[in-house]
Design a protein around this motif. Structure first.
Motif, PDB file in Angstrom:
ATOM      1  N   ARG A 140       4.175  -2.658  -6.378  1.00 40.44           N
ATOM      2  CA  ARG A 140       2.970  -2.008  -6.876  1.00 40.44           C
ATOM      3  C   ARG A 140       2.422  -1.126  -5.764  1.00 40.44           C
ATOM      4  O   ARG A 140       2.725  -1.334  -4.583  1.00 40.44           O
ATOM      5  CB  ARG A 140       1.899  -3.055  -7.224  1.00 40.44           C
ATOM      6  N   TYR A 153       5.990 -11.963  -6.187  1.00 36.32           N
ATOM      7  CA  TYR A 153       6.571 -10.778  -6.848  1.00 36.32           C
ATOM      8  C   TYR A 153       6.972 -10.991  -8.295  1.00 36.32           C
ATOM      9  O   TYR A 153       7.192 -10.028  -9.021  1.00 36.32           O
ATOM     10  CB  TYR A 153       7.770 -10.258  -6.034  1.00 36.32           C
ATOM     11  N   ASN A 155       5.073 -12.334 -10.432  1.00 35.41           N
ATOM     12  CA  ASN A 155       3.850 -12.344 -11.238  1.00 35.41           C
ATOM     13  C   ASN A 155       2.853 -11.312 -10.719  1.00 35.41           C
ATOM     14  O   ASN A 155       1.751 -11.638 -10.311  1.00 35.41           O
ATOM     15  CB  ASN A 155       3.239 -13.751 -11.223  1.00 35.41           C
ATOM     16  N   GLN A 156       3.288 -10.061 -10.748  1.00 32.10           N
ATOM     17  CA  GLN A 156       2.408  -9.014 -10.231  1.00 32.10           C
ATOM     18  C   GLN A 156       1.403  -8.617 -11.308  1.00 32.10           C
ATOM     19  O   GLN A 156       1.721  -8.604 -12.491  1.00 32.10           O
ATOM     20  CB  GLN A 156       3.230  -7.801  -9.809  1.00 32.10           C
ATOM     21  N   PRO A 157       0.186  -8.280 -10.892  1.00 28.83           N
ATOM     22  CA  PRO A 157      -0.822  -7.897 -11.884  1.00 28.83           C
ATOM     23  C   PRO A 157      -0.526  -6.500 -12.453  1.00 28.83           C
ATOM     24  O   PRO A 157       0.203  -5.736 -11.839  1.00 28.83           O
ATOM     25  CB  PRO A 157      -2.119  -7.877 -11.072  1.00 28.83           C
ATOM     26  N   PRO A 158      -1.095  -6.211 -13.616  1.00 28.64           N
ATOM     27  CA  PRO A 158      -0.890  -4.863 -14.154  1.00 28.64           C
ATOM     28  C   PRO A 158      -1.468  -3.807 -13.212  1.00 28.64           C
ATOM     29  O   PRO A 158      -2.416  -4.084 -12.478  1.00 28.64           O
ATOM     30  CB  PRO A 158      -1.670  -4.857 -15.470  1.00 28.64           C
ATOM     31  N   GLU A 159      -0.884  -2.636 -13.233  1.00 29.87           N
ATOM     32  CA  GLU A 159      -1.401  -1.525 -12.432  1.00 29.87           C
ATOM     33  C   GLU A 159      -1.236  -0.266 -13.274  1.00 29.87           C
ATOM     34  O   GLU A 159      -0.120   0.147 -13.565  1.00 29.87           O
ATOM     35  CB  GLU A 159      -0.605  -1.401 -11.139  1.00 29.87           C
ATOM     36  N   PHE A 164      -6.288   0.222  -9.240  1.00 35.24           N
ATOM     37  CA  PHE A 164      -5.483  -0.647  -8.390  1.00 35.24           C
ATOM     38  C   PHE A 164      -6.127  -2.005  -8.188  1.00 35.24           C
ATOM     39  O   PHE A 164      -7.295  -2.212  -8.505  1.00 35.24           O
ATOM     40  CB  PHE A 164      -5.241   0.038  -7.044  1.00 35.24           C
ATOM     41  N   LYS A 165      -5.324  -2.900  -7.612  1.00 35.96           N
ATOM     42  CA  LYS A 165      -5.785  -4.252  -7.342  1.00 35.96           C
ATOM     43  C   LYS A 165      -6.777  -4.236  -6.186  1.00 35.96           C
ATOM     44  O   LYS A 165      -6.390  -4.078  -5.027  1.00 35.96           O
ATOM     45  CB  LYS A 165      -4.567  -5.112  -6.976  1.00 35.96           C
TER      46      LYS A 165
END
Ligand SMILES: Nc1nc2c(ncn2[C@@H]2O[C@H](COP(=O)(O)OP(=O)(O)OP(=O)(O)O)[C@@H](O)[C@H]2O)c(=O)[nH]1
Ligand SMILES: [Mg+2]
Lengths: 266, 634
Positions: A140, A153, A155-159, A164-165
């Motif tokens: 990301r 890796y 379970n990465q959050p949506p982007e 951004f995170k």
């Protein structure tokens, strides 16, 4: 807008997001072409200013010209520099002879993680690109690391949409990747287009040059006649050998980089 | 450094995403495309062969994309990736998206900014749940360029009937969403049929191969030509004050008169800053990251949006949106979330769910409420306006307004009086589950500068944050307009009605006090105001307090300096007038607090007494004698 202009504009957008949204911020500067482009982009993003320190994680095994070049650029540009080493491991004799991945972990990952904790960085700007290798291809732009600097890796959050995170528990930090969408040849075309000074280890001398810079014992030299940036671009447009082919640590194990990066390697 | 060799033309790239149900072959199709066009670096195939040998798995072209160990071991794409690709005619960024429903968030991360999409369907298995869900998501994301790939034709003996039937089923579904695919290609990624090389096994197919079809896509047309520049930050590294941001649409020129929303500040662009001389210029357009210098020193902040004076975004705290939810915990009606729209941010609540699309069966069983999106709640809003007693323009006092009470149970069914009765079998929709899409009404705590997604993309879409994660996203389909007032002040997210600059006169014939029209219908922050009129005269610096709207306006050096909510206003020693231009007898912060306190209890009974106590008719105004038209008497 052409491709390079849009890469540039988006990278500047990312740098400004990082500066606006994250707490203590630093830029990992490895002297190589990518982080030199990052330095250039930061100057553009902040109108000639660099409102954060530049960090060099020095393994002690870097190609000597790199250190000399680092110190010269830092003083020419008046950069706030942080140089960090894993002194304990170095004095205990850590080196590639102990095993390449073990050495990378101690002198790069552990050093980086200790440095992050020491200064309390909430954001580290890193010049990695998707086209370098597999685990980076899945990154990301803002990539979270937990309190142990680990990357979750699977379970990465949506982007999406440039959002951004920027919300995360205290003690975690974000790796910011402004160059993620750039390819190796984009970097060189941009260097040519902008006339960015780079270390001359990349330019061929006596038929040999570095394509990627790292530690002296583990970075291969390629056969090349490319003695100018333009010639490098020409060479890259006619090769299909991967950039990191000369990096020993990548070849150790099929998932070497994934494993290193999971633990906090850049 | 030599610059003899000019860089080859570097074309902008079309972002193209591959979507579809899990295992239907998206990654393999991309892998085959790369392989058959010779686009792979040397050693890439050797590397995945080595993996297959080590793990005893069959060789998979998908491993070129599925780089994680977990992905290769399980034969599934977990996360999205993107890579550059070119044909003779165009350059692309190819985006691989996962098909498993568990990873829809990753699919959306890949697809959100794509300009074109392929839907890949397994010929043998046909259209499945995620084929439809991905189609729906693509529609929601605003994609209109879609191509179909009917893959694994080898498993159905390249039977044209199978191709036809799968292809028309998916086409019909897309058409029901208002999308029409540009083409449909029968391929076998396994053997490379119709990927780069036309297949001898499909003599009945006369369309393009995949690689040829790529060139049918075009750059997505730019949506909205009006200037939108959301501010990321305000820099003051040196003696310059720079408004930094990326232009999302339109063009900005030095000399342009601009409006900064939602603060509603008018000013002028004096320069576009740049570090290098080669980057200095007088205008910049969509996609560029810029630093703008303006002629007025307002307080500016991240989240504000620069536009031209005409064609500004709407400032609103209430809108209708189509949303998708990717959170592990369901999205709850009335719960507080953080909403981010471009660079702005506000706390937000879903006031109600207008339409819910069932996650398993999608459009076929969507719940339709009887009530249209712009139902009677909007009428109710206008009613509040008409009787002139709207308390606070930041919050609307009707159903679904921002719920300020913290202790209200977050999952309690909401009791909106205007709510339409829902189908008895569904009950009230009070939450939206994982991977569901819905049409909802959203209320913000603070008004933001918002556009319809159909007119300006970047300021017409938003994400919702639950805890630490982006958990939902949506596009704005309808915006409730702010107060339709005709005169007064607007700025800093506030609106105040007033008649400070109107002329009053005593009508000899009617024996009444009347007024004539206003000088200017609406003053923004930065506007000069007419300090001297025929029947009034104000000092250079004074404050206007508008009790009915709970807003204070500060006038400094004859210009509107800012608007503040009365509760945040502090007395700075300048004269104070009310909304009609009559002096208010305030000489200290204490007086100011007392006046506020009294006017909060304003009623028909005490109005005269309060006026007697606090107002002064003589200092700034006089009542000249006129007879119907003031100008005739002067
Ligand atoms: N017989 C046959 N098998 C295929 C074909 N294309 C892909 N496959 C196989 O189908 C399986 C799934 O392929 P992938 O490319 O991983 O599917 P995907 O759509 O990317 O899956 P996710 O990304 O996990 O959603 C693999 O075992 C492929 O070898 C084809 O044309 N014919
Ligand atoms: Mg896949």
């Amino acid at each position: 807008m052409n491709h390079l202009q849009s890469l540039e504009a988006d990278s500047i957008y990312i740098l400004r997001e990082a500066y606006s949204r994250l707490g203590r911020l630093g830029l990992l500067w490895s002297i190589g072409k990518d982080s030199t482009v990052l330095l250039w982009l930061a100057k553009k993003a902040f109108f000639g200013h660099c409102p954060f320190p530049f960090i060099h994680v020095d393994t002690g095994y870097k190609i000597p010209e790199m250190i000399a070049y680092r110190d010269k650029v830092a003083s020419d540009l008046g950069l706030e520099m942080i140089v960090w080493q894993n002194k304990v491991a170095l004095s205990a004799g850590m080196g590639p002879d102990k095993g390449r991945l073990i050495c990378c972990k101690a002198l790069k990952t552990d050093a980086l993680n200790a440095m992050t904790k020491h200064y309390g960085f909430e954001g580290l700007i890193v010049g990695v690109r998707r086209d370098e290798e597999g685990s980076r291809s899945k990154e990301r732009v803002f990539s979270e690391r937990n309190e142990d600097d680990e990357w979750d890796y699977t379970n990465q959050p949506p982007e999406l949409w440039g959002q951004f995170k920027t919300d995360f528990p205290k003690g975690h930090h974000i790796r910011v990747h402004p160059l993620l969408q750039w390819n190796e040849i984009d970097i060189w075309r941009y260097i040519l287009d902008q006339d960015i000074p780079i270390i001359d280890l990349y330019l061929a001398k006596n038929g040999r040059r570095y394509r990627s810079l790292g530690c002296a014992p583990c970075t291969g030299i390629i056969e090349s006649q490319a003695s100018s940036v333009a010639e490098i671009i020409d060479e890259l447009s006619h090769t299909n050998i991967a950039e990191r082919a000369g990096r020993a640590q990548d070849q150790e194990d099929s998932y070497a980089m994934q494993k290193l990066r999971k633990d906090g390697y850049m | 450094m030599t610059t003899l060799l000019t860089p080859p033309s570097v074309r902008r790239k079309i972002r193209l995403v591959f979507t579809g149900h899990v295992d239907h072959g998206k990654s393999t199709v991309i892998g085959r495309l790369l392989y058959d066009t010779g686009s792979l670096p040397e050693g890439a195939v050797a590397k995945i062969k080595k993996v297959s040998a080590e793990t005893g798995q069959p060789f998979e072209l998908a491993f070129l994309l599925d780089a994680f160990e977990e992905e290769q071991k399980q034969g599934i794409t977990i996360d999205t990736t993107r890579l550059q690709f070119k044909t003779e005619h165009l350059d692309y960024v190819i985006i691989d998206a996962p098909g498993h429903k568990e990873f829809l968030k990753n699919m959306i991360s890949g697809a959100a900014d794509a300009e074109a999409a392929f839907l890949v369907v397994d010929a043998q298995r046909g259209v499945e749940e995620q084929s439809r869900r991905h189609a729906l998501v693509l529609k929601l994301l605003g994609l209109t360029q879609i191509g179909l790939i009917i893959n694994k034709m080898d498993l159905v003996d390249f039977e044209p009937k199978v191709f036809q039937s799968v292809s028309s089923e998916l086409t019909a579904f897309l058409e029901s969403l208002g999308l029409s695919p540009k083409f449909s290609i029968p391929v076998s990624a396994l053997n490379g049929d119709n990927i780069v090389n036309p297949s001898s096994k499909t003599p009945w197919y006369h369309g393009p191969t995949l690689v040829k079809a790529l060139d049918d896509f075009t750059y997505a047309p730019e949506h909205g030509t009006g200037l939108r520049l959301p501010l990321q930050d305000v820099y003051k590294f040196d003696d310059r004050r720079l408004l930094a941001g990326r232009i999302e649409s339109g063009v900005i020129h030095v000399g342009d008169e601009i409006l900064i929303s939602p603060g509603h500040k008018k000013t002028k662009v004096t320069a576009l800053a740049a570090w290098l001389d080669r980057d200095k210029k007088d205008s910049a357009s969509s996609g560029e990251s810029v630093g703008v210098m303006v002629s007025d020193e307002f307080f500016n902040r991240r989240g504000e949006v620069i536009s031209l004076l005409t064609d500004a975004p709407t400032v609103s705290s209430r809108f209708t949106a189509s949303i998708f939810w990717m959170g592990k915990n369901p999205l709850k009606v009335k719960k507080r979330y953080k909403l981010r729209l471009a660079t702005s941010e506000s706390e937000a609540q879903i006031a109600r769910v207008l339409r819910l699309i069932d996650s398993e069966t999608l459009a076929e069983r969507s719940i339709k409420l009887d009530k249209p999106a712009n139902g009677s709640s909007l009428d109710g809003y206008n009613d509040v306006q008409r009787d002139g007693h709207n308390k606070d323009p930041r919050a609307t006092a009707h159903d679904g307004a921002y719920d300020a009470s913290l202790d209200a149970p977050q999952d309690a069914p909401h009791d909106a009086p205007h709510d339409a009765p829902l189908g008895a079998s569904f009950g009230k929709v009070s939450e939206i589950g994982f991977n569901q899409t819905a049409e909802v009404e959203i209320v913000l705590q603070h008004p933001l500068a918002i556009d319809l997604f159909s007119s300006h993309r970047a300021t017409g879409r938003f994400v919702l944050i639950d805890g630490f994660d982006v958990a939902g996203g949506g596009i704005v389909t309808q915006i409730e307009e702010r107060l339709p007032i005709k005169f007064g002040f607007v700025g800093d997210g506030l609106i105040a009605r007033c008649e400070v600059f109107e002329e009053y006169f005593y009508d000899l014939n009617g024996m009444t006090v009347s007024k004539i029209g206003t000088h200017d219908p609406m003053y923004c922050v930065g506007d000069a105001v007419p300090l001297v009129g025929y029947s009034y005269h104000y000092p250079e610096n004074f404050d206007i307090v508008v009790f009915r709207d709970q807003v204070a306006i500060t006038i400094r050096q004859g210009k509107v300096a800012g608007l503040t909510h009365l509760s945040e206003h502090s007395y700075e020693g300048f004269p104070v007038v009310n909304g009609r231009g009559f002096g208010v007898l305030i000489a200290s912060q204490e007086d100011f607090n007392l006046v506020r306190h009294d006017y909060e209890r304003l009623s028909g009974d005490n109005e005269a007494r309060l006026a007697e106590r606090w107002l002064d008719f003589n200092t700034f105004r006089r009542i000249p004698i006129g007879s119907g038209d003031l100008r005739q008497t002067t």
